[in-house]
Design a protein around this motif. Sequence first.
Motif, mmCIF file in Angstrom:
data_model
loop_
_atom_site.group_PDB
_atom_site.id
_atom_site.type_symbol
_atom_site.label_atom_id
_atom_site.label_comp_id
_atom_site.label_asym_id
_atom_site.label_seq_id
_atom_site.Cartn_x
_atom_site.Cartn_y
_atom_site.Cartn_z
ATOM 1 N N VAL A 105 0.883 -1.169 0.000
ATOM 2 C CA VAL A 105 0.000 0.000 0.000
ATOM 3 C C VAL A 105 0.917 1.214 0.000
ATOM 4 O O VAL A 105 1.797 1.339 0.853
ATOM 5 C CB VAL A 105 -0.930 0.043 1.225
ATOM 6 C CG1 VAL A 105 -1.817 1.294 1.178
ATOM 7 C CG2 VAL A 105 -1.797 -1.208 1.301
ATOM 8 N N ILE A 106 0.737 2.090 -0.977
ATOM 9 C CA ILE A 106 1.540 3.306 -1.078
ATOM 10 C C ILE A 106 0.608 4.491 -1.276
ATOM 11 O O ILE A 106 -0.600 4.330 -1.482
ATOM 12 C CB ILE A 106 2.556 3.250 -2.237
ATOM 13 C CG1 ILE A 106 1.825 3.104 -3.579
ATOM 14 C CG2 ILE A 106 3.558 2.127 -2.023
ATOM 15 C CD1 ILE A 106 2.732 3.266 -4.785
ATOM 16 N N ARG A 107 1.178 5.677 -1.247
ATOM 17 C CA ARG A 107 0.415 6.893 -1.505
ATOM 18 C C ARG A 107 1.034 7.640 -2.681
ATOM 19 O O ARG A 107 2.264 7.654 -2.855
ATOM 20 C CB ARG A 107 0.396 7.798 -0.274
ATOM 21 C CG ARG A 107 -0.464 7.252 0.858
ATOM 22 C CD ARG A 107 -0.485 8.190 2.052
ATOM 23 N NE ARG A 107 -1.362 7.708 3.110
ATOM 24 C CZ ARG A 107 -2.648 8.011 3.247
ATOM 25 N NH1 ARG A 107 -3.226 8.815 2.357
ATOM 26 N NH2 ARG A 107 -3.361 7.540 4.234
ATOM 27 N N PHE A 108 0.152 8.230 -3.479
ATOM 28 C CA PHE A 108 0.591 9.121 -4.545
ATOM 29 C C PHE A 108 -0.295 10.352 -4.480
ATOM 30 O O PHE A 108 -1.478 10.301 -4.839
ATOM 31 C CB PHE A 108 0.479 8.456 -5.918
ATOM 32 C CG PHE A 108 0.836 9.377 -7.055
ATOM 33 C CD1 PHE A 108 2.157 9.778 -7.245
ATOM 34 C CD2 PHE A 108 -0.127 9.884 -7.908
ATOM 35 C CE1 PHE A 108 2.497 10.647 -8.273
ATOM 36 C CE2 PHE A 108 0.202 10.747 -8.947
ATOM 37 C CZ PHE A 108 1.519 11.130 -9.125
ATOM 38 N N GLY A 109 0.280 11.468 -3.986
ATOM 39 C CA GLY A 109 -0.546 12.649 -3.770
ATOM 40 C C GLY A 109 -1.687 12.303 -2.834
ATOM 41 O O GLY A 109 -1.481 11.720 -1.765
ATOM 42 N N PRO A 110 -2.925 12.592 -3.217
ATOM 43 C CA PRO A 110 -4.070 12.276 -2.353
ATOM 44 C C PRO A 110 -4.521 10.826 -2.433
ATOM 45 O O PRO A 110 -5.355 10.403 -1.626
ATOM 46 C CB PRO A 110 -5.161 13.213 -2.885
ATOM 47 C CG PRO A 110 -4.839 13.369 -4.338
ATOM 48 C CD PRO A 110 -3.327 13.374 -4.416
ATOM 49 N N LEU A 111 -3.986 10.074 -3.389
ATOM 50 C CA LEU A 111 -4.470 8.714 -3.620
ATOM 51 C C LEU A 111 -3.724 7.696 -2.768
ATOM 52 O O LEU A 111 -2.498 7.754 -2.631
ATOM 53 C CB LEU A 111 -4.326 8.330 -5.097
ATOM 54 C CG LEU A 111 -5.117 9.154 -6.109
ATOM 55 C CD1 LEU A 111 -4.849 8.635 -7.520
ATOM 56 C CD2 LEU A 111 -6.615 9.129 -5.802
ATOM 57 N N ARG A 112 -4.487 6.744 -2.246
ATOM 58 C CA ARG A 112 -3.917 5.621 -1.503
ATOM 59 C C ARG A 112 -4.148 4.366 -2.346
ATOM 60 O O ARG A 112 -5.287 4.019 -2.673
ATOM 61 C CB ARG A 112 -4.613 5.507 -0.154
ATOM 62 C CG ARG A 112 -3.885 4.630 0.857
ATOM 63 C CD ARG A 112 -4.469 4.820 2.242
ATOM 64 N NE ARG A 112 -3.751 4.003 3.217
ATOM 65 C CZ ARG A 112 -4.336 3.174 4.063
ATOM 66 N NH1 ARG A 112 -5.653 3.030 4.079
ATOM 67 N NH2 ARG A 112 -3.608 2.470 4.911
ATOM 68 N N ILE A 113 -3.067 3.680 -2.695
ATOM 69 C CA ILE A 113 -3.107 2.618 -3.702
ATOM 70 C C ILE A 113 -2.613 1.311 -3.098
ATOM 71 O O ILE A 113 -1.522 1.262 -2.526
ATOM 72 C CB ILE A 113 -2.237 2.997 -4.915
ATOM 73 C CG1 ILE A 113 -2.700 4.335 -5.502
ATOM 74 C CG2 ILE A 113 -2.278 1.901 -5.975
ATOM 75 C CD1 ILE A 113 -1.739 4.915 -6.547
ATOM 76 N N ALA A 114 -3.417 0.255 -3.257
ATOM 77 C CA ALA A 114 -3.040 -1.087 -2.800
ATOM 78 C C ALA A 114 -2.763 -1.963 -4.004
ATOM 79 O O ALA A 114 -3.464 -1.886 -5.018
ATOM 80 C CB ALA A 114 -4.149 -1.697 -1.951
ATOM 81 N N GLY A 115 -1.744 -2.816 -3.911
ATOM 82 C CA GLY A 115 -1.394 -3.697 -5.016
ATOM 83 C C GLY A 115 -1.126 -5.112 -4.553
ATOM 84 O O GLY A 115 -0.572 -5.324 -3.465
ATOM 85 N N LEU A 116 -1.517 -6.080 -5.379
ATOM 86 C CA LEU A 116 -1.273 -7.504 -5.125
ATOM 87 C C LEU A 116 -0.728 -8.122 -6.401
ATOM 88 O O LEU A 116 -1.397 -8.125 -7.437
ATOM 89 C CB LEU A 116 -2.564 -8.210 -4.699
ATOM 90 C CG LEU A 116 -2.473 -9.729 -4.495
ATOM 91 C CD1 LEU A 116 -1.580 -10.058 -3.308
ATOM 92 C CD2 LEU A 116 -3.870 -10.324 -4.287
ATOM 93 N N SER A 117 0.482 -8.668 -6.336
ATOM 94 C CA SER A 117 1.112 -9.269 -7.510
ATOM 95 C C SER A 117 0.782 -10.752 -7.616
ATOM 96 O O SER A 117 0.435 -11.406 -6.630
ATOM 97 C CB SER A 117 2.632 -9.085 -7.450
ATOM 98 O OG SER A 117 2.992 -7.735 -7.629
ATOM 99 N N GLY A 118 0.928 -11.285 -8.845
ATOM 100 C CA GLY A 118 0.796 -12.724 -9.061
ATOM 101 C C GLY A 118 -0.592 -13.154 -9.484
ATOM 102 O O GLY A 118 -1.503 -12.349 -9.658
ATOM 103 N N ILE A 119 -0.727 -14.466 -9.654
ATOM 104 C CA ILE A 119 -2.010 -15.068 -10.025
ATOM 105 C C ILE A 119 -2.354 -16.167 -9.029
ATOM 106 O O ILE A 119 -1.516 -16.613 -8.245
ATOM 107 C CB ILE A 119 -1.986 -15.641 -11.462
ATOM 108 C CG1 ILE A 119 -0.958 -16.763 -11.572
ATOM 109 C CG2 ILE A 119 -1.732 -14.544 -12.486
ATOM 110 C CD1 ILE A 119 -1.069 -17.560 -12.851
#
Length: 561
Positions: A114-128
């Motif tokens: 989970v990271i932030r870019f400006g006002p946005l909070r972004i979650a990521g999950l890699s793989g299948i």
Amino acid sequence: MVRVAVEGCGHGTLHAIYASIEKSCKINGWDGVDLLIIGGDFQAVRNTYDLNCMSVPMKYREIGDFHEYYSGARKAPYLTIFVGGNHEASNHLFELYYGGWVAPNIYYLGAANVIRFGPLRIAGLSGIWKGYNYNKPHHERLPYNQDDIKSIYHVREFDVRKLLQVRTQVDIGISHDWPRGVEWMGNWKGLFAKKDLFEADARAGTLGSSAAKYVMDRLRPPHWFAAHLHCKFSAVVSHQNPIGGTDSVRFSTNNQITTMLGGVSGTDDPALFTGQVPIDTRASVLQRNEDEIDIDMDTDTDIQSIVQARPSPALNVAESAPSEETDTVSDSLRAQLPASFARPNQAKSPSIMSVPKAITNITTRFLALDKCLPHRKFLQILEIDAVSEPNETAAVFPHELCYDMEWLAITRVFASDLVVGDPSSQVSPNRGEAYYHALIEKEQAWVEENIVNQKKTAIPVNFELTAPVYDAAVGIGTKEEPKEYTNPQTVKFCGMLGIPNPFDISSAEREARRLSGSRKEAPRSRGGRGGFRGGARGGGRGEKGGSRRGRGQGSESGRRW
């Protein structure tokens, strides 16, 4: 409001992707975008040795163009973030398990983040998703055998467990695989008409990723982006009536779905996403390879799912779709049948957790996009408002990538349980949300004192070369495996948080591993990879993109590498 470009699968075609964004921005009267999100299969191939760690048959391997950005010959014109897919230079991404720069201005989110870019909070999950590997540790480490090259990109419960501890609102979720069941929340009739091999797996409940579904149901972001299945598809997920909760949701009638989409039929709902991109934007940039073959399927996919009869198109899904109650074969009778009739081993869902009060969003707009080829819908540009709680970096311009303080606390809690490169190890047991919550609260105080108060919230721009740059004299056919490298970014991240770094071992240890060779592969069986047969349906057609030689729809039978 943040201007975002979203791309489906990358497949090592950064030149064309960036050129398409530039053209699309001109058409829409934009001077550019703030952020590019790529939904996996990025292929951060630095040199020809990395290709030996990517799950692609030898005859389809290409060096791609990422190496030009890695070497510094080019720089990405837009800040780019991505998750990992099932066709990656896995040895490269291994170095950056916690996330990091793969090239200047190009950031990998890691296994989970989970990271932030400006006002946005972004979650990521890699793989299948592959159910038989879900509860295993990250046991893969160079030198890889062929099993390792396949399993290294399978999602692990340990990483999902961390995402399920997040207790505050995020704005964007990203996965390579689709969250399981999301196909029923959009125009599934149109989807199955284009991708007819999806239907049987969708009805069986095996299309897509259970892990991505767990995370989406917990985090409930307003936007979720995915790729993998090589088509554009949008849907609306109501968390007041979650997917998979009841048959009325999972197998909705067409009228119900049309209502959910605001009366708009089709996969391109203008109420969901703005900034329509011409589907031919790439035609003038990159010529199509007419001999391309789709190999987006793993060789361990269940053979039965390949030969399964297609359902009759005349049947209505609401009438014919199976549910858990439709299996009338008793366990005693099934026990007398051959092993191939055994019930698949399903990975257990996480224990039911109440949604934290700080997660208030109730609707997720899902968008999947295609791969970057002419006449494909692979790119979308849109403006996104934040609904997450703002922090001190939200109003800083230009926007920059920042650490998320809650995620750093979660990382500190779980770091000592991470085991890498040991197939005999066991994953630490899940002790439950209440147990972890108390630890995370304690670590948040540590993060506040040692990160926030020390002005260390910005992700440092500290890319460094690790592996050699591409040398055209070393042919793609080389069989030499790459060396393992310690990435300075991971060293600095672990040092900042005061956590162990299992990705950094001595040169002597690495040499001993190289000399001992890769571990022995598991024996094969008719049903797939030996010992794994029961769980092979976990990926189903969610992994292979519904295409293979002689069966897809038109150009969907093709694949460019």
